[in-house]
Design a protein around this motif. Structure first.
Motif, short mmCIF file in Angstrom:
data_model
loop_
_atom_site.label_atom_id
_atom_site.label_comp_id
_atom_site.label_asym_id
_atom_site.label_seq_id
_atom_site.Cartn_x
_atom_site.Cartn_y
_atom_site.Cartn_z
N GLY A 95 0.93 -1.44 0.17
CA GLY A 95 0.12 -0.33 0.40
C GLY A 95 1.10 1.47 0.23
O GLY A 95 1.81 1.12 -0.73
N LYS A 150 -5.74 2.26 -0.74
CA LYS A 150 -6.11 0.77 -0.19
C LYS A 150 -5.34 -0.03 1.16
O LYS A 150 -5.69 -1.22 1.08
CB LYS A 150 -5.06 0.19 -1.57
CG LYS A 150 -4.87 -0.01 -2.59
CD LYS A 150 -4.18 -0.84 -3.05
CE LYS A 150 -2.37 -0.95 -3.11
NZ LYS A 150 -2.00 -1.78 -4.09
N ALA A 152 -2.66 0.37 4.16
CA ALA A 152 -1.68 -0.11 4.69
C ALA A 152 -0.93 -1.21 5.72
O ALA A 152 -1.33 -1.38 6.24
CB ALA A 152 -0.10 1.33 4.57
#
Lengths: 178, 178
Positions: A95, A150, A152
């Protein structure tokens, strides 16, 4: 925090670890700390932590941040007069992470922060960490970070961790030992 | 060590890191230490090392072992009377590692060691590490390890690393600072 929210964060963090291809054991998933830092708003503020090792010499953790989750501004002060404060290295594994430290304010920072938390974020020099990137913070340095869209996964390598001594800029934060 | 052998080990280690899905930067691959430990037999003895961070407080490395490569027996003694010797945690990320420490000798150990190295291996208590497994060694503990048939990637979390002080059981080993 509601049991349902804890379970949901645990499941989502486990999915991110799988996406990152980081092998962890079922008991590590069970023991993962779901930290809302006392704010009761873990979708925005908090993180999920697997402590691999924390001893009198060093510490290693895997930090999981769900999409746009923020670890709020804090520093690691000198503890018991014995050292300079925790020193730590963040290494991004999956990410994107936006890390903020003291220094020149970055125009148009990537982090998106709800207004109610903004007044407690005082450092705005942005460092973007992508997989394979890392950054080492000196002891006692103010910092905060947020995951991208997204989520991480970040490996933290550091000196001994004593989370209960961390000093947060937002007085509403309650941090207990990890 | 021949330039060709160094290049070949670097390429094979990079392939293992990709298989392990561990993101590293091109400059980390370039700077990776290819350590034959002075024995000139890196297919059997040696390892490949990426040092993520090594400072006055802690150290983090990624260790790559090609198939059946062995890190020979050694210990991390007290340095300058300042500490108890390096303490370290091995966490397997990929493949299989056979770690040997003091204790009851394991019958039928999994490691395969050429006869010429056997007399310098004195500890034979076997610990098998698979992805997600980890083991912490106390300071100054004798240990050695070998990868299984697929090779292995192992994260090492530790106190400060001063490789040049390590004491190897085989007097032919030459270790320089990493």
């Amino acid at each position: 925090m509601a049991t349902k929210d804890i379970a949901e964060c645990r499941t989502k963090a486990a999915v991110l670890l799988r996406k990152a291809r980081i092998p962890v054991t079922p008991s590590e998933i069970d023991a993962m700390e779901i930290a809302d830092l006392g704010l009761g708003d873990i979708k925005h503020v908090g993180l999920e932590i697997i402590v691999y090792e924390n001893n009198d010499r060093y510490c290693a953790k895997e930090l999981v941040l769900l999409p746009r989750q923020t670890c709020p501004e804090h520093r690691h002060p000198r503890v018991n007069g014995r050292n300079l404060g925790k020193k730590e290295t963040f290494r991004c594994r999956y990410g994107e992470v936006y890390l903020y430290v003291a220094g020149e304010r970055t125009p148009n920072p990537r982090a998106r922060v709800p207004r109610r938390y903004k007044s407690f974020l005082t450092v705005w020099h942005e460092i973007v960490l992508r997989p394979g990137d890392q950054y080492t913070l000196p002891p006692n340095a103010l910092h905060w970070f947020q995951a991208g869209d997204k989520g991480a996964v970040v490996s933290e390598f550091s000196s001994t961790s004593t989370d209960e001594h961390d000093l947060y800029s937002d007085p509403r934060v309650r941090r207990v030992g990890g």
